[in-house]
Design a protein around this motif. Structure first.
Motif, PDB file in Angstrom:
ATOM      1  N   ASN A 121       1.241  -1.506  -0.283  1.00 31.52           N
ATOM      2  CA  ASN A 121       0.197  -0.023  -0.682  1.00 31.52           C
ATOM      3  C   ASN A 121       1.415   1.423   0.105  1.00 31.52           C
ATOM      4  N   PRO A 122       1.000   2.028  -0.803  1.00 26.73           N
ATOM      5  CA  PRO A 122       2.042   3.113  -0.983  1.00 26.73           C
ATOM      6  C   PRO A 122       1.733   4.529  -0.089  1.00 26.73           C
ATOM      7  N   VAL A 123       0.190   3.989   0.858  1.00 21.74           N
ATOM      8  CA  VAL A 123       0.066   4.729   1.750  1.00 21.74           C
ATOM      9  C   VAL A 123      -1.107   4.070   2.635  1.00 21.74           C
ATOM     10  N   ILE A 124      -0.908   4.387   3.652  1.00 21.30           N
ATOM     11  CA  ILE A 124      -1.267   3.207   4.799  1.00 21.30           C
ATOM     12  C   ILE A 124      -1.226   4.293   5.827  1.00 21.30           C
ATOM     13  N   ILE A 125      -2.324   4.324   6.870  1.00 18.05           N
ATOM     14  CA  ILE A 125      -2.162   4.559   8.116  1.00 18.05           C
ATOM     15  C   ILE A 125      -3.189   3.125   9.384  1.00 18.05           C
ATOM     16  N   TYR A 126      -2.175   2.993  10.436  1.00 13.41           N
ATOM     17  CA  TYR A 126      -2.449   2.014  10.769  1.00 13.41           C
ATOM     18  C   TYR A 126      -3.363   3.114  12.929  1.00 13.41           C
ATOM     19  N   MET A 127      -4.480   2.535  12.101  1.00  8.54           N
ATOM     20  CA  MET A 127      -4.753   3.441  13.276  1.00  8.54           C
ATOM     21  C   MET A 127      -6.211   3.425  14.464  1.00  8.54           C
ATOM     22  N   LYS A 128      -6.526   3.836  15.323  1.00  8.93           N
ATOM     23  CA  LYS A 128      -8.016   3.230  16.503  1.00  8.93           C
ATOM     24  C   LYS A 128      -8.769   3.723  16.037  1.00  8.93           C
ATOM     25  N   GLY A 129      -9.900   2.472  14.479  1.00  8.94           N
ATOM     26  CA  GLY A 129     -11.593   2.833  14.368  1.00  8.94           C
ATOM     27  C   GLY A 129     -10.691   2.572  13.410  1.00  8.94           C
ATOM     28  N   THR A 130     -11.430   3.313  12.456  1.00 10.37           N
ATOM     29  CA  THR A 130     -11.485   3.559  10.753  1.00 10.37           C
ATOM     30  C   THR A 130     -11.566   4.869  10.681  1.00 10.37           C
ATOM     31  N   PRO A 131     -10.747   5.398   9.524  1.00  6.93           N
ATOM     32  CA  PRO A 131     -10.899   6.580   8.305  1.00  6.93           C
ATOM     33  C   PRO A 131     -12.857   7.178   9.340  1.00  6.93           C
ATOM     34  N   GLN A 132     -13.581   6.090   8.367  1.00  3.87           N
ATOM     35  CA  GLN A 132     -15.368   6.769   9.651  1.00  3.87           C
ATOM     36  C   GLN A 132     -15.100   6.535  10.644  1.00  3.87           C
TER      37      GLN A 132
ATOM     38  N   ILE B  81       1.576   6.306  10.593  1.00  6.85           N
ATOM     39  CA  ILE B  81       1.159   6.674   8.750  1.00  6.85           C
ATOM     40  C   ILE B  81       2.191   6.187   8.112  1.00  6.85           C
ATOM     41  N   TYR B  82       2.086   4.713   6.966  1.00 10.05           N
ATOM     42  CA  TYR B  82       3.641   5.109   5.655  1.00 10.05           C
ATOM     43  C   TYR B  82       3.190   5.582   4.998  1.00 10.05           C
ATOM     44  N   ILE B  83       4.105   6.126   4.112  1.00  9.38           N
ATOM     45  CA  ILE B  83       4.660   6.583   2.948  1.00  9.38           C
ATOM     46  C   ILE B  83       5.825   6.058   2.131  1.00  9.38           C
ATOM     47  N   LYS B  84       5.014   5.054   1.034  1.00 12.14           N
ATOM     48  CA  LYS B  84       5.887   4.420   0.489  1.00 12.14           C
ATOM     49  C   LYS B  84       7.339   3.506   1.187  1.00 12.14           C
ATOM     50  N   GLY B  85       7.125   2.799   2.330  1.00 11.87           N
ATOM     51  CA  GLY B  85       7.032   1.950   2.824  1.00 11.87           C
ATOM     52  C   GLY B  85       8.092   2.390   4.149  1.00 11.87           C
ATOM     53  N   GLU B  86       7.684   3.734   4.245  1.00  9.75           N
ATOM     54  CA  GLU B  86       8.903   4.613   5.752  1.00  9.75           C
ATOM     55  C   GLU B  86       7.952   5.191   6.328  1.00  9.75           C
TER      56      GLU B  86
END
Length: 106
Positions: free
Chosen positions: A14-25, A73-78
């Motif tokens: 995933n080029p952009v991924i967020i690990y978060m509590k809950g969902t964006p919605q 938050i990871y962007i392009k693996g970082e």
């Protein structure tokens, strides 16, 4: 596949991924809400993982990139960082550029 392997695969695929509590919605904490809102405002798609729904990921993620808190938050693996860093980058315009480049839109 153990949790670290799953995290590695998610970050790579995933080029952009967020690990978060809950969902964006339906974020389940203020920090996750603010970080996801900043990503949404960038206008490009991103993936997310609800760490509350996957205890293995929640326990393994802090050791993956040596970052103890959520969101991440990871962007392009970082690893970009958490809420504060994401908001600073958004305010400067840097986050929008990085997200668009990662999504192939720049």
């Amino acid at each position: 596949m153990d949790a670290l392997d799953r995290i590695r695969q998610q970050v790579e695929e995933n080029p952009v991924i967020i690990y978060m509590k809950g969902t964006p919605q339906f974020p389940m904490c203020g920090f996750s809400n603010r970080a996801a809102t900043a990503l949404k405002a960038c206008g490009a798609p991103f993936a997310y993982v609800n760490v509350l729904a996957d205890q293995e990921i929640m326990q393994a993620l802090p050791g993956f990139a040596d970052w103890p808190t959520f969101p991440q938050i990871y962007i392009k693996g970082e690893l970009i960082g958490g809420c504060d860093i994401t908001l600073e980058m958004f305010e400067s315009g840097e986050l929008q550029q990085m997200v668009k480049e990662a999504a192939g839109e720049a």
